[in-house]
Design a protein around this motif. Structure first.
Motif, PDB file in Angstrom:
ATOM      1  N   ASN A 111       0.849  -1.194   0.000  1.00 27.32           N
ATOM      2  CA  ASN A 111       0.000   0.000   0.000  1.00 27.32           C
ATOM      3  C   ASN A 111       0.880   1.239   0.000  1.00 27.32           C
ATOM      4  OD1 ASN A 111      -1.678   2.136   0.563  1.00 27.32           O
ATOM      5  ND2 ASN A 111      -2.891   1.035   2.081  1.00 27.32           N
ATOM      6  N   HIS A 112       1.147   1.733  -1.185  1.00 25.72           N
ATOM      7  CA  HIS A 112       2.127   2.806  -1.273  1.00 25.72           C
ATOM      8  C   HIS A 112       1.584   4.146  -0.767  1.00 25.72           C
ATOM      9  CE1 HIS A 112       5.799   4.708  -2.374  1.00 25.72           C
ATOM     10  NE2 HIS A 112       5.179   5.577  -3.154  1.00 25.72           N
ATOM     11  N   GLY A 113       0.276   4.265  -0.799  1.00 24.24           N
ATOM     12  CA  GLY A 113      -0.326   5.484  -0.250  1.00 24.24           C
ATOM     13  C   GLY A 113       0.158   5.749   1.168  1.00 24.24           C
ATOM     14  N   ARG A 114       0.283   4.687   1.918  1.00 27.82           N
ATOM     15  CA  ARG A 114       0.747   4.845   3.295  1.00 27.82           C
ATOM     16  C   ARG A 114       2.171   5.358   3.367  1.00 27.82           C
ATOM     17  NH1 ARG A 114      -1.490  -0.352   6.698  1.00 27.82           N
ATOM     18  NH2 ARG A 114      -3.687  -0.046   6.170  1.00 27.82           N
ATOM     19  N   CYS A 115       3.007   4.855   2.458  1.00 30.28           N
ATOM     20  CA  CYS A 115       4.395   5.331   2.421  1.00 30.28           C
ATOM     21  C   CYS A 115       4.407   6.845   2.236  1.00 30.28           C
ATOM     22  CB  CYS A 115       5.165   4.698   1.255  1.00 30.28           C
ATOM     23  SG  CYS A 115       5.342   2.913   1.346  1.00 30.28           S
ATOM     24  N   ILE A 116       3.572   7.305   1.297  1.00 33.12           N
ATOM     25  CA  ILE A 116       3.565   8.740   0.980  1.00 33.12           C
ATOM     26  C   ILE A 116       3.085   9.551   2.177  1.00 33.12           C
ATOM     27  CG2 ILE A 116       2.593  10.505  -0.527  1.00 33.12           C
ATOM     28  CD1 ILE A 116       2.303   8.367  -2.685  1.00 33.12           C
ATOM     29  N   ILE A 117       1.944   9.131   2.728  1.00 36.77           N
ATOM     30  CA  ILE A 117       1.370   9.875   3.861  1.00 36.77           C
ATOM     31  C   ILE A 117       2.362   9.929   5.019  1.00 36.77           C
ATOM     32  CG2 ILE A 117      -0.417   9.791   5.644  1.00 36.77           C
ATOM     33  CD1 ILE A 117      -2.298   8.726   3.392  1.00 36.77           C
ATOM     34  N   ILE A 165       8.622  12.978  -5.481  1.00 35.07           N
ATOM     35  CA  ILE A 165       9.699  11.995  -5.292  1.00 35.07           C
ATOM     36  C   ILE A 165       9.153  10.726  -4.652  1.00 35.07           C
ATOM     37  CG2 ILE A 165      11.797  11.514  -3.972  1.00 35.07           C
ATOM     38  CD1 ILE A 165      12.542  14.464  -4.400  1.00 35.07           C
ATOM     39  N   TRP A 166       8.206  10.913  -3.755  1.00 36.72           N
ATOM     40  CA  TRP A 166       7.657   9.768  -3.043  1.00 36.72           C
ATOM     41  C   TRP A 166       6.588   9.012  -3.836  1.00 36.72           C
ATOM     42  CZ3 TRP A 166       8.954   6.675   0.759  1.00 36.72           C
ATOM     43  CH2 TRP A 166       9.923   7.089   1.676  1.00 36.72           C
ATOM     44  N   GLN A 167       6.336   9.394  -5.068  1.00 37.86           N
ATOM     45  CA  GLN A 167       5.359   8.653  -5.855  1.00 37.86           C
ATOM     46  C   GLN A 167       5.786   7.193  -6.055  1.00 37.86           C
ATOM     47  OE1 GLN A 167       2.169   9.673  -6.569  1.00 37.86           O
ATOM     48  NE2 GLN A 167       2.969  11.255  -5.180  1.00 37.86           N
ATOM     49  N   ILE A 189      15.576  13.474   1.531  1.00 39.92           N
ATOM     50  CA  ILE A 189      15.832  12.675   0.334  1.00 39.92           C
ATOM     51  C   ILE A 189      17.323  12.373   0.273  1.00 39.92           C
ATOM     52  CG2 ILE A 189      13.907  13.668  -0.958  1.00 39.92           C
ATOM     53  CD1 ILE A 189      15.930  15.349  -2.512  1.00 39.92           C
ATOM     54  N   HIS A 190      17.662  11.396  -0.544  1.00 43.98           N
ATOM     55  CA  HIS A 190      19.066  11.090  -0.804  1.00 43.98           C
ATOM     56  C   HIS A 190      19.311  11.195  -2.303  1.00 43.98           C
ATOM     57  CE1 HIS A 190      20.079   9.785   3.218  1.00 43.98           C
ATOM     58  NE2 HIS A 190      19.056   8.957   3.244  1.00 43.98           N
ATOM     59  N   ARG A 191      20.557  11.483  -2.619  1.00 41.12           N
ATOM     60  CA  ARG A 191      20.962  11.492  -4.018  1.00 41.12           C
ATOM     61  C   ARG A 191      21.690  10.191  -4.303  1.00 41.12           C
ATOM     62  NH1 ARG A 191      24.839  12.970  -7.925  1.00 41.12           N
ATOM     63  NH2 ARG A 191      23.806  14.123  -9.568  1.00 41.12           N
ATOM     64  N   VAL A 239      14.410   9.164  -8.870  1.00 42.97           N
ATOM     65  CA  VAL A 239      13.885   9.892 -10.019  1.00 42.97           C
ATOM     66  C   VAL A 239      14.797  11.087 -10.321  1.00 42.97           C
ATOM     67  CG1 VAL A 239      12.330  11.115  -8.459  1.00 42.97           C
ATOM     68  CG2 VAL A 239      11.808  11.060 -10.873  1.00 42.97           C
ATOM     69  N   GLY A 240      14.973  11.338 -11.596  1.00 44.11           N
ATOM     70  CA  GLY A 240      15.875  12.404 -12.015  1.00 44.11           C
ATOM     71  C   GLY A 240      15.270  13.783 -11.848  1.00 44.11           C
ATOM     72  N   ALA A 241      16.131  14.777 -11.749  1.00 48.31           N
ATOM     73  CA  ALA A 241      15.687  16.151 -11.522  1.00 48.31           C
ATOM     74  C   ALA A 241      14.802  16.641 -12.669  1.00 48.31           C
ATOM     75  CB  ALA A 241      16.886  17.075 -11.357  1.00 48.31           C
ATOM     76  N   TYR A 242      15.167  16.313 -13.872  1.00 48.45           N
ATOM     77  CA  TYR A 242      14.413  16.821 -15.020  1.00 48.45           C
ATOM     78  C   TYR A 242      13.108  16.067 -15.219  1.00 48.45           C
ATOM     79  CZ  TYR A 242      17.785  20.318 -16.363  1.00 48.45           C
ATOM     80  OH  TYR A 242      18.572  21.435 -16.372  1.00 48.45           O
TER      81      TYR A 242
END
Lengths: 155, 155
Positions: free
Chosen positions: A8-14, A42-44, A83-85, A49-52
């Motif tokens: 359940n990725h929604g939970r990760c985001i919240i 980013i949390w999608q 976040i991490h790079r 994910v790249g900057a552009y």
DNA sequence: CTAGTTACTGTTATAATATATCAGTAATTC
DNA sequence: GAATTACTGATATATTATAACAGTAACTAG
């Protein structure tokens, strides 16, 4: 650790957004609409994910967004540890434990692109030991291991 | 391990070039003038060097050199293990043990910019162990530790 | 509450790193 | 020596990131 395929990725985001809100309040810094939005983007997923790539999505909502728009937000989030790079990908991924002083490592799946953040003490100790042997004083670690995650391994 | 400040670097270069010549002969691949030259340029120091920095030097001798000129040579050398790419610097550094199947690590000094290639078994084992725990099959490691080398530490 | 200050965002331009593509040349193979 | 393969030349462009200055929003002190 890697997430299961249908988690359940929604939970990760919240959860991540709440952690970010709290951390910013605690530190007395401003999680502006823009920054919050970028963090959400980013949390999608758990894929770096790249900057552009982020910029393109952002543009669909703020059509005046430019590279500095995204890089400023990224740098703000990086400084807080939200976040991490990933150096080997030039990409950015959310961190759900920004408060802990983490010497973390990344397992990056070349199948699905997901990155799992690990905080392995053995590994950290091994680095400290080898640095000590070399009389090297460590400031920053970039530990990135590429391969196949459990979900993507063909058996 | 880091070289001492006044070491005889000429020997490093000569040795590296011999190792490269031998390896190419053994593998039946061509160490052309261009490739050899690029490798020599990389070996001018123990500091990782950027592609465009190399290109600028190369241009003083082959004034028609272009980005692909340098990137082709770099990729050739990377494939043979004669050089490594430092992901966190977008830079390239010579390897003097291209024949050994090395899971190596880099200590990178933010003082002098030098990179020391280490092959620490404890660390390698720690990575294998943590990967096993995560059921992750490892293909490639990028282990880069930034800090201060012994020569650059202020005591 | 408002003037001054600081932080954030907008905007334009450009730097730095890397690859795609097609044409020509050199080396190897048969 | 012709055919093939590998290497290099040359032009164009993609990708990632930062510099610099102007304008706006938020915070802070009096």
């Amino acid at each position: 650790m890697f997430q299961k395929n249908g988690h359940n990725h929604g939970r990760c985001i919240i959860s991540a957004m709440k952690i970010a809100t709290d951390l910013c309040a605690e530190r007395g810094v401003r999680l502006t609409a823009l920054r919050s939005h970028v963090l959400e983007l980013i949390w999608q997923s758990h894929q770096p994910v790249g900057a552009y790539e982020l910029l393109d999505i952002l543009k669909s909502e703020r059509r005046n967004a430019q590279p500095p728009t995204i890089y400023r937000a990224l740098n703000f989030l990086l400084n807080l540890g939200l976040i991490h790079r990933i150096e080997s990908l030039n990409a950015y991924v959310g961190c759900d434990t920004p408060h802990t002083n983490h010497n973390t490592q990344f397992l990056i799946c070349s199948g699905c692109g997901a990155a799992a953040e690990i905080s392995d003490v053995r590994l950290d100790k091994a680095i400290n030991a080898l640095a000590k042997d070399a009389k090297f004083s460590v400031k920053h670690r970039s530990i990135e291991v590429e391969g196949q995650c459990p979900n993507c391994q063909v058996s």
